[in-house]
Scaffold this motif. Structure first.
Motif, PDB file in Angstrom:
ATOM      1  N   TYR A  37       7.045  -0.720   6.608  1.00 44.60           N
ATOM      2  CA  TYR A  37       5.716  -0.233   6.313  1.00 44.60           C
ATOM      3  C   TYR A  37       5.577   1.166   6.897  1.00 44.60           C
ATOM      4  N   GLN A  39       2.514   4.357   7.983  1.00 44.67           N
ATOM      5  CA  GLN A  39       1.122   4.725   8.149  1.00 44.67           C
ATOM      6  C   GLN A  39       1.021   6.189   8.535  1.00 44.67           C
ATOM      7  N   LYS A  43      -4.847   7.174   7.198  1.00 46.16           N
ATOM      8  CA  LYS A  43      -4.568   6.356   6.028  1.00 46.16           C
ATOM      9  C   LYS A  43      -4.219   4.932   6.430  1.00 46.16           C
ATOM     10  N   GLN A  44      -4.334   4.032   5.474  1.00 45.84           N
ATOM     11  CA  GLN A  44      -3.997   2.640   5.712  1.00 45.84           C
ATOM     12  C   GLN A  44      -2.490   2.458   5.798  1.00 45.84           C
ATOM     13  N   ARG A  45      -2.097   1.464   6.558  1.00 47.75           N
ATOM     14  CA  ARG A  45      -0.692   1.107   6.585  1.00 47.75           C
ATOM     15  C   ARG A  45      -0.309   0.515   5.231  1.00 47.75           C
ATOM     16  N   GLU A  46       0.790   0.980   4.687  1.00 48.65           N
ATOM     17  CA  GLU A  46       1.193   0.543   3.367  1.00 48.65           C
ATOM     18  C   GLU A  46       2.613  -0.001   3.381  1.00 48.65           C
TER      19      GLU A  46
END
Length: 119
Positions: A37, A39, A43-46
């Motif tokens: 993942y 981040q 921003k959101q963790r993706e």
């Protein structure tokens, strides 16, 4: 206690490559799947990529064709990152779904490794 330790991050120019590694240590019976993942600030963790114990893989659309996830069939997962873009700049985290005891898997996270893509 299971630990996941990432390594391989750093500074790279656009178009360059990096290879991240994540090693699981401690007492466990099985790793069901692992993933990477990322981040970026604000921003959101993706999800970047995942790999199952059967070596099935999945990638975010933004990294398909550029990143490759793999494992050593034991305790380590890798992320080969090619053709890096500034948009790939983020802290990359390793995640593992790991069986330590009983019938249930638990999620473990690494501490993260910084990847910076900049000229």
């Amino acid at each position: 206690q299971v630990q996941l330790v990432e390594s391989g991050g750093g500074l790279v120019q656009p178009g360059g490559s990096l290879r991240l590694s994540c090693a699981a240590s401690g007492r466990f019976f099985r790793i069901n799947n692992m993933g990477w993942y990322r981040q970026a600030p604000g921003k959101q963790r993706e999800l970047v990529a995942t790999i199952t114990s059967g070596s099935s893989t999945n990638y975010a659309d933004s990294v398909k064709g550029r990143f490759t996830i793999s494992d050593n069939a034991k305790n380590t997962v890798y992320l080969q990152m090619n053709s890096l873009k500034p948009e790939d700049t983020a802290v990359y985290y390793c995640n593992g779904q790991i069986l330590t005891s009983g019938n249930y898997y638990s999620d473990y996270w690494g501490q993260g490794t910084q990847v910076t893509v900049s000229s």
